[in-house]
Design a protein around this motif. Structure first.
Motif, short mmCIF file in Angstrom:
data_model
loop_
_atom_site.label_atom_id
_atom_site.label_comp_id
_atom_site.label_asym_id
_atom_site.label_seq_id
_atom_site.Cartn_x
_atom_site.Cartn_y
_atom_site.Cartn_z
N PHE A 81 62.23 -35.30 -3.54
CA PHE A 81 61.15 -34.72 -2.74
C PHE A 81 59.97 -35.68 -2.77
O PHE A 81 59.60 -36.19 -3.82
CB PHE A 81 60.70 -33.37 -3.30
CG PHE A 81 59.48 -32.83 -2.59
CD1 PHE A 81 59.59 -32.27 -1.33
CD2 PHE A 81 58.22 -32.93 -3.18
CE1 PHE A 81 58.46 -31.81 -0.66
CE2 PHE A 81 57.09 -32.47 -2.51
CZ PHE A 81 57.21 -31.91 -1.25
N SER A 82 59.38 -35.89 -1.61
CA SER A 82 58.19 -36.73 -1.50
C SER A 82 57.04 -35.92 -0.91
O SER A 82 57.14 -35.44 0.22
CB SER A 82 58.46 -37.93 -0.59
OG SER A 82 57.26 -38.67 -0.45
N PRO A 83 55.94 -35.78 -1.67
CA PRO A 83 54.76 -35.12 -1.10
C PRO A 83 54.24 -35.83 0.15
O PRO A 83 53.60 -35.21 0.99
CB PRO A 83 53.72 -35.20 -2.23
CG PRO A 83 54.52 -35.34 -3.49
CD PRO A 83 55.74 -36.14 -3.08
N GLY A 86 54.51 -34.43 3.76
CA GLY A 86 53.62 -33.43 4.32
C GLY A 86 54.19 -32.02 4.24
O GLY A 86 53.52 -31.05 4.59
N GLU A 87 55.42 -31.90 3.77
CA GLU A 87 56.07 -30.60 3.62
C GLU A 87 55.69 -29.97 2.28
O GLU A 87 55.40 -30.69 1.31
CB GLU A 87 57.59 -30.77 3.67
CG GLU A 87 58.12 -31.35 4.97
CD GLU A 87 58.04 -30.39 6.13
OE1 GLU A 87 58.10 -29.16 5.91
OE2 GLU A 87 57.89 -30.86 7.26
N PRO A 88 55.74 -28.64 2.18
CA PRO A 88 55.48 -28.00 0.88
C PRO A 88 56.62 -28.30 -0.11
O PRO A 88 57.76 -28.55 0.30
CB PRO A 88 55.40 -26.51 1.20
CG PRO A 88 55.99 -26.34 2.55
CD PRO A 88 55.94 -27.67 3.25
N ASP A 89 56.30 -28.26 -1.40
CA ASP A 89 57.27 -28.52 -2.46
C ASP A 89 58.14 -27.28 -2.66
O ASP A 89 57.90 -26.45 -3.53
CB ASP A 89 56.54 -28.89 -3.76
CG ASP A 89 57.50 -29.28 -4.88
OD1 ASP A 89 58.74 -29.18 -4.70
OD2 ASP A 89 57.00 -29.67 -5.95
N LEU A 90 59.13 -27.16 -1.78
CA LEU A 90 60.07 -26.04 -1.80
C LEU A 90 61.48 -26.61 -1.78
O LEU A 90 61.71 -27.67 -1.19
CB LEU A 90 59.88 -25.15 -0.57
CG LEU A 90 58.52 -24.49 -0.41
CD1 LEU A 90 58.40 -23.85 0.97
CD2 LEU A 90 58.32 -23.45 -1.51
N PRO A 91 62.44 -25.91 -2.39
CA PRO A 91 63.83 -26.42 -2.40
C PRO A 91 64.36 -26.82 -1.03
O PRO A 91 65.09 -27.80 -0.91
CB PRO A 91 64.62 -25.25 -2.99
CG PRO A 91 63.63 -24.54 -3.87
CD PRO A 91 62.31 -24.66 -3.14
N ALA A 92 63.95 -26.13 0.01
CA ALA A 92 64.44 -26.44 1.37
C ALA A 92 63.97 -27.81 1.85
O ALA A 92 64.53 -28.35 2.80
CB ALA A 92 63.98 -25.37 2.35
#
Length: 148
Positions: A81-83, A86-92
């Motif tokens: 996962f990369s912040p 711009g996506e929220p830190d969610l499993p999806a």
């Protein structure tokens, strides 16, 4: 179209022993040499955390994930996962990255797949980055293979 249709793929062939290529995939000091200068922190055991820190296009980053599968000299799989996405830190919003090694005619075939790309453009961007990383891996290992 489903995200499953957007799997980024990259591959290369390396003239070195499989143990040498494997070591380059799981040794943070070597990874830094071919993965755009990133600092990787992990013990590369299944279930462990993995972190990537560094600078990309002038911005500091800290990406994260988990080691999902380790089969020495065969398969390394981790979530990512990369912040910066711009996506929220969610499993999806995590990708899984699978790197597979196989020996063919005395050379090592390296196959990489990254899932969960949201668009065709995201898939193409990921493929470009992974191809660059694999070119760096190949170059580094083939130059250093006797000393790794």
């Amino acid at each position: 179209m489903d995200d499953k249709d957007y799997i980024a793929r990259a591959e290369t062939t390396i003239e070195a022993g499989i143990e040498t290529v494997w070591k380059a995939l799981i040794t943070p000091s070597i990874i830094k040499e071919y993965m755009f200068g990133t600092t990787v922190t992990s013990d590369f055991k299944e279930g462990s955390d993995i972190r990537w820190t560094g600078e990309w296009e002038g911005r500091q980053y800290e990406d994260k994930g988990k080691i999902l599968e380790v089969r020495p000299n065969k398969t390394l799989k981790y979530s990512h996962f990369s912040p910066m996405s711009g996506e929220p830190d969610l499993p999806a919003n995590y990708h899984s990255v699978k790197i597979s090694l196989s020996e063919q005619n005395g050379k090592i075939e390296v196959m990489l797949e990254q899932d969960n790309n949201k668009t065709a453009d995201a898939k193409m961007h990921a493929e470009k980055n992974w191809k660059g990383m694999l070119e760096g891996l190949k170059s580094y290992v083939e130059k250093q293979k006797r000393s790794i």
